[in-house]
Design a protein around this motif. Structure first.
Motif, PDB file in Angstrom:
ATOM      1  N   TRP A 269      11.083 -83.740 -24.344  1.00  0.00           N
ATOM      2  CA  TRP A 269      10.732 -83.369 -25.726  1.00  0.00           C
ATOM      3  C   TRP A 269       9.362 -82.737 -25.798  1.00  0.00           C
ATOM      4  O   TRP A 269       8.474 -83.271 -25.179  1.00  0.00           O
ATOM      5  CB  TRP A 269      10.768 -84.636 -26.580  1.00  0.00           C
TER       6      TRP A 269
ATOM      7  N   PRO B 247      32.698 -91.739 -20.237  1.00  0.00           N
ATOM      8  CA  PRO B 247      33.620 -92.388 -19.311  1.00  0.00           C
ATOM      9  C   PRO B 247      34.553 -93.354 -20.035  1.00  0.00           C
ATOM     10  O   PRO B 247      34.178 -93.970 -21.025  1.00  0.00           O
ATOM     11  CB  PRO B 247      32.671 -93.173 -18.391  1.00  0.00           C
TER      12      PRO B 247
ATOM     13  N   GLN C 118      21.307 -88.246 -36.432  1.00  0.00           N
ATOM     14  CA  GLN C 118      20.889 -89.645 -36.255  1.00  0.00           C
ATOM     15  C   GLN C 118      21.098 -90.471 -37.509  1.00  0.00           C
ATOM     16  O   GLN C 118      21.253 -91.691 -37.439  1.00  0.00           O
ATOM     17  CB  GLN C 118      19.415 -89.692 -35.837  1.00  0.00           C
TER      18      GLN C 118
ATOM     19  N   SER D 152      16.289 -84.890 -22.401  1.00  0.00           N
ATOM     20  CA  SER D 152      15.834 -84.432 -21.084  1.00  0.00           C
ATOM     21  C   SER D 152      16.816 -84.789 -19.975  1.00  0.00           C
ATOM     22  O   SER D 152      16.635 -84.380 -18.843  1.00  0.00           O
ATOM     23  CB  SER D 152      14.473 -85.060 -20.753  1.00  0.00           C
ATOM     24  N   ARG D 153      17.863 -85.536 -20.298  1.00  0.00           N
ATOM     25  CA  ARG D 153      18.784 -86.002 -19.259  1.00  0.00           C
ATOM     26  C   ARG D 153      19.815 -84.953 -18.880  1.00  0.00           C
ATOM     27  O   ARG D 153      20.701 -85.228 -18.067  1.00  0.00           O
ATOM     28  CB  ARG D 153      19.493 -87.271 -19.745  1.00  0.00           C
TER      29      ARG D 153
ATOM     30  N   GLN E 227       7.781 -88.388 -29.833  1.00  0.00           N
ATOM     31  CA  GLN E 227       8.740 -88.028 -28.792  1.00  0.00           C
ATOM     32  C   GLN E 227       9.883 -89.055 -28.837  1.00  0.00           C
ATOM     33  O   GLN E 227       9.716 -90.189 -28.398  1.00  0.00           O
ATOM     34  CB  GLN E 227       8.054 -88.081 -27.406  1.00  0.00           C
ATOM     35  N   PRO E 228      11.038 -88.689 -29.387  1.00  0.00           N
ATOM     36  CA  PRO E 228      12.158 -89.648 -29.407  1.00  0.00           C
ATOM     37  C   PRO E 228      12.588 -89.977 -27.978  1.00  0.00           C
ATOM     38  O   PRO E 228      12.439 -89.154 -27.069  1.00  0.00           O
ATOM     39  CB  PRO E 228      13.277 -88.876 -30.127  1.00  0.00           C
TER      40      PRO E 228
ATOM     41  N   ASP F 153      25.264 -95.352 -27.357  1.00  0.00           N
ATOM     42  CA  ASP F 153      25.436 -94.148 -26.531  1.00  0.00           C
ATOM     43  C   ASP F 153      26.705 -94.290 -25.708  1.00  0.00           C
ATOM     44  O   ASP F 153      26.727 -94.947 -24.676  1.00  0.00           O
ATOM     45  CB  ASP F 153      24.220 -93.976 -25.621  1.00  0.00           C
TER      46      ASP F 153
ATOM     47  N   THR G 191      27.682 -93.691 -21.532  1.00  0.00           N
ATOM     48  CA  THR G 191      27.206 -94.483 -20.412  1.00  0.00           C
ATOM     49  C   THR G 191      27.877 -95.849 -20.379  1.00  0.00           C
ATOM     50  O   THR G 191      28.669 -96.193 -21.240  1.00  0.00           O
ATOM     51  CB  THR G 191      25.697 -94.731 -20.544  1.00  0.00           C
TER      52      THR G 191
ATOM     53  N   TYR H 183      19.647 -97.493 -25.110  1.00  0.00           N
ATOM     54  CA  TYR H 183      20.969 -97.952 -24.710  1.00  0.00           C
ATOM     55  C   TYR H 183      21.157 -99.346 -25.289  1.00  0.00           C
ATOM     56  O   TYR H 183      20.724-100.331 -24.696  1.00  0.00           O
ATOM     57  CB  TYR H 183      21.094 -97.954 -23.189  1.00  0.00           C
TER      58      TYR H 183
ATOM     59  N   LEU I 243      17.882 -91.723 -15.599  1.00  0.00           N
ATOM     60  CA  LEU I 243      17.553 -90.586 -14.739  1.00  0.00           C
ATOM     61  C   LEU I 243      17.576 -89.287 -15.526  1.00  0.00           C
ATOM     62  O   LEU I 243      18.276 -89.164 -16.526  1.00  0.00           O
ATOM     63  CB  LEU I 243      18.589 -90.491 -13.607  1.00  0.00           C
ATOM     64  N   ARG I 244      16.814 -88.306 -15.030  1.00  0.00           N
ATOM     65  CA  ARG I 244      16.902 -86.946 -15.561  1.00  0.00           C
ATOM     66  C   ARG I 244      16.792 -85.975 -14.396  1.00  0.00           C
ATOM     67  O   ARG I 244      16.143 -86.255 -13.379  1.00  0.00           O
ATOM     68  CB  ARG I 244      15.825 -86.670 -16.615  1.00  0.00           C
TER      69      ARG I 244
ATOM     70  N   PRO J 136      15.661 -92.198 -25.390  1.00  0.00           N
ATOM     71  CA  PRO J 136      17.001 -92.785 -25.393  1.00  0.00           C
ATOM     72  C   PRO J 136      16.954 -94.305 -25.545  1.00  0.00           C
ATOM     73  O   PRO J 136      16.094 -94.970 -24.963  1.00  0.00           O
ATOM     74  CB  PRO J 136      17.569 -92.432 -24.015  1.00  0.00           C
TER      75      PRO J 136
ATOM     76  N   GLN K 281      13.827 -93.212 -32.450  1.00  0.00           N
ATOM     77  CA  GLN K 281      14.095 -91.859 -32.953  1.00  0.00           C
ATOM     78  C   GLN K 281      12.952 -91.339 -33.816  1.00  0.00           C
ATOM     79  O   GLN K 281      12.785 -90.126 -33.951  1.00  0.00           O
ATOM     80  CB  GLN K 281      15.396 -91.871 -33.763  1.00  0.00           C
TER      81      GLN K 281
ATOM     82  N   LEU L  23      13.311 -91.730 -15.585  1.00  0.00           N
ATOM     83  CA  LEU L  23      12.797 -91.251 -16.872  1.00  0.00           C
ATOM     84  C   LEU L  23      11.354 -91.667 -17.110  1.00  0.00           C
ATOM     85  O   LEU L  23      10.603 -90.975 -17.783  1.00  0.00           O
ATOM     86  CB  LEU L  23      13.638 -91.815 -18.021  1.00  0.00           C
TER      87      LEU L  23
END
Lengths: 531, 531
Positions: free
Chosen positions: B477, B499, B260, B483-484, A264-265, A482, A485, A269, A497-498, A267, A260, A155
């Motif tokens: 974005w 999962p 969100q 983007s994932r 550009q938001p 999230d 994952t 984790y 990853l994307r 991710p 957020q 990413l």
């Protein structure tokens, strides 16, 4: 290589190959057992350090993400070697900074190196690339099909926030860092202020591994400073493309909101908060109430209860068997030695949480453990009880108390037990203790538990998270930010990853991993798996 | 089965097996070509309809997600059959509602059914389950390893927002719906107000497929109403666990903010905005400026430019070859027939965007297409030019103009072309036109394009998105909110899964997919791939 000499801690920020003295207010580690302030001070970094580290990480990204599997895997293995070369000094410093027992810290160092080597294996195996090839169909009508090839790439630079409760396995070279580096993402760690010295030692190991592997220096930086200023600035930097965090719900939520709100938001984790319900099914409870009571308190006390998977909630049907369980548990709590918590702040939060629970009219105290008046951050084990209907009507009973505190819920019947499960927020784990006679009842609970938790255990205890392929250390909000994952285990690499698709690209512009001639990589060709 | 009789449109909400007349202000489709209002009206649903549909979806989830692969795949195939059984009536209604050409709509119906069947195949193949088994190691020291098994399950009920520009392939039974159902998630579609009749026809097909396959009725509902009220209420409902959206940047961003801000944030997959840069490399431009100019305008005009992958930006080096390209492009623009846009509102936004571009001092108009004064929603193709340095200094030049409008950027040199690429926001696609002599220059651009786009094409045009395994229709974005992932192609199923790990569970409580005895499912056993 031979073990390094004892490293002198310097209190510097590690930015690529530089070591810089920042000019913010210094952070000192505190020995939680005696409140003593440990040298050196770590002057807090600020905008300048964030800028330097982010620019270096950005500059390193394009070349680092295209390193071949052997180079990337070798880098992870070299980090493990460098950590092992420091050896005992890490344990000695972490002992002072965290109050955790020696055996635990030695085990955690082994786990950290094992994790780095696991990800080296993951990188070599290549499943993470998710190579998909749909060959051209020039004769297809009405339209020919183009040649389409997909792989995944990193990413971008990742900000990692070290955890207080895993000074090694979830800090500077922990699971988030290992999986992000494995994915080809440069990493900037914000060291946890509770263990800056341990962080510096491990950060130095990574810095040396970067040099030994001839990688661009921006692959790794380590910053010190406050979460509210330096941490927020890092997450706000446009070059940062993802965030890994292990810590409190309030800390994780604050970073998530910042991420957020960016133009550009990105991710986040965040692994935040879980009370890990344990369900004692009737036949199992009847058969072994005392054994369960004893094992429960052993799990509760592990690491002074400072695990994300600590069993903070026990559900059972009211009755004689539950009273036997509670009697044994109470005896074991009363016999629990006082342990040292990670920081004075964590101790304060624990004491506050326990006092808040005690004060609730719906809650009865079952037992308390020993208290060592000389300990500056004591954990005095606490066990409480309530009823299913009270739990359902009082939201405060569901708040995590980080430390060795647990609440037993006496449910009227299985329907109420199920209602309590439905009422729970998202969890990292849910545990069933059951015998054959409990299977049918357990089957009706499974769908609820699956919706509520990332891992479901039978006849065990949630503490102890295996680092392997099938592990899920994740779960619905607020366990994590999230649920798609895991932060432990090989699948953690997928967070960073994307996918990118290449259509009709000349072979000269394709990554070697996507060429027809490539051998030994798992791939999906026209929907069929090869290898 | 034989084709159904012509269905009479009723303007009802489809909620499970019920058809309800809501009591909000009716939505009418408008024939964009002549501004005529089409019967029937679709009274807008509100809180009552959202509540009913969400409760049914929640009630259906646990059983639907455990249906076996054959049942789930058969359901998707039955939806395709039911859509085919309606046949021409869908095309006739969509013609009136969208102004799209007949051949396009027929092709889109085929693509929609093909997509449903692709996901049936994906469900049967079982890769989406990501089964991982780490068998117990009872003898391991110092600690035995538990038996750990992972699979993926659906996230929960999904809200899907139909797209204006794909009344079939990205609406009621489109890619989002097909991939969410394939993942085991019930779906509630918010119909796009531009094509409610087409939506009702397709919604009825899904409703019948639910019955034929004996599935719980809450697996599918179709609601009509405004995005700002009904759409927001849907995303705010605690039972909704993910959102699929294709549309404008403002619409997607609004839903994302709502998702969100929930007490439990949820994933939003919004495909929003892309201007799809096309890079004409020097040797290719020199060799075939005229051919490129002609093909460019053909791609630009496709579907009146109303594609997410419309080539809205062309980059080339300034000079004689670029002027030849522009001359041919201008001739082809001038010869472009006026087309009907999807809605009067989209036409207004297009005209506004073109006027805004025209008014900027940095922009020159190259050519305009024909304008049909009788058309209520005309698309008059527009081509503009600017320079690299002007583009770099004026953010407004990067705003998407949805429709057949494009901007050609004359760059001073390759460095400036690269700087323009770095300056771009995230894109769905980036295209290179190149000859062998351009390979070295293109190689230096690849890392930038990979960071900016989800799909990179060579010597083609971005319009036309193959539905296959390797497709990525996604990107950083604001191309998408995540983007994932991809919203087209088989990997789209992964958006709606999470999962779950099972530790030491008795076989009686394990999903059949996780049992040792299971045959024919791909799985990772102790890190080794089987099948």
């Amino acid at each position: 290589m031979s073990p390094s000499d004892q490293t002198t801690l310097r209190g510097h920020q590690i930015i690529g190959q530089q070591s810089l003295l920042a000019d913010g207010k210094p952070v000192h580690a505190i020995n939680p057992a005696n409140g003593e302030r440990l040298a050196p001070g770590y002057p807090a970094g600020g905008a300048r350090e964030v800028e330097l580290a982010c620019q270096l990480a950005h500059d390193a990204f394009d070349s680092f993400r295209e390193t071949d599997a052997e180079t990337r895997a070798g880098f992870l293995e070299t980090i493990a070697e460098e950590i092992e070369a420091i050896g005992e000094q890490i344990t000695e410093r972490a002992l002072q900074e965290t109050g955790l027992p020696r055996a635990r810290l030695e085990g955690e160092r082994g786990r950290t190196c094992g994790q780095l080597r696991l990800f080296a294996g993951v990188v070599r195996a290549g499943e993470w690339l998710d190579v998909r090839i749909d060959p051209t169909m020039p004769e297809r009508s009405p339209m020919p099909r183009a040649d389409l090839r997909q792989r995944r790439i990193g990413l971008g630079p990742v900000a990692v926030f070290g955890a207080s409760n895993f000074p090694l396995a979830f800090s500077v070279a922990g699971g988030d860092t290992a999986s992000a580096l494995a994915a080809g993402c440069p990493v900037i760690v914000k060291a946890h202020s509770a263990h800056p010295g341990t962080s510096e030692l491990v950060g130095g190991a990574i810095q040396r591994a970067v040099t030994r592997c001839n990688l661009p220096e921006g692959v790794f930086s380590l910053l010190y400073g406050s979460g509210n200023t330096l941490g927020q600035a890092l997450v706000n930097d446009p070059r940062i493309q993802a965030v890994g965090f292990t810590g409190s719900r309030s800390g994780g939520t604050a970073l998530l909101k910042t991420a957020q709100a960016r133009p550009q938001p990105i991710p986040v984790y965040a692994e935040m908060s879980s009370i890990n319900p344990v369900l004692l099914m009737p036949a199992a409870l009847e058969a072994r109430a005392e054994g369960l009571g004893q094992a429960f308190i052993a799990s509760l006390n592990m690491g002074a209860g400072q695990f994300c998977t600590n069993p903070g909630l026990v559900l059972a049907l009211e009755g004689e068997a539950l009273e036997r369980f509670l009697k044994t548990a109470a005896d074991n709590v009363a016999a629990s030695a006082c342990q040292t918590m990670l920081t004075p702040g964590i101790h304060d939060a624990y004491r506050g949480g326990v006092e808040k629970l005690s004060a609730l009219p719906q809650v009865q105290e079952v037992a308390r453990g020993a208290l060592d008046g000389d300990n500056a951050s004591p954990c005095q084990t606490a066990l409480f009880r309530t009823t299913g209907s009270d739990f359902l009507s009082e939201a405060a009973l569901q708040e995590e108390v980080f430390g060795a505190s647990s609440l037993v819920i006496a449910c009227r019947d299985l329907d109420e037990m199920r209602a309590v499960c439905e009422h729970l927020e998202g969890q990292l784990t849910a545990t069933l203790h059951l015998d054959d006679a409990d299977i049918d009842a357990a089957r009706t609970l499974m769908p609820v538990l699956e919706r509520r938790a990332g891992r479901i255990l039978a006849n065990g205890w949630p503490t102890g998270v295996e680092v392997c392929q099938a592990m899920v250390h994740g779960g619905p909000w607020p366990a994590t930010s999230d649920s798609r994952t895991t932060s432990v285990g090989s699948a953690a690499i997928e967070r960073f990853l994307r996918p990118v698709c290449y259509q009709d690209l000349p072979e000269a512009l394709l990554s070697p991993t996507l060429r027809d001639s490539t051998q030994g990589l798992p791939r999906l060709v026209d929907g069929k798996r090869q290898l």
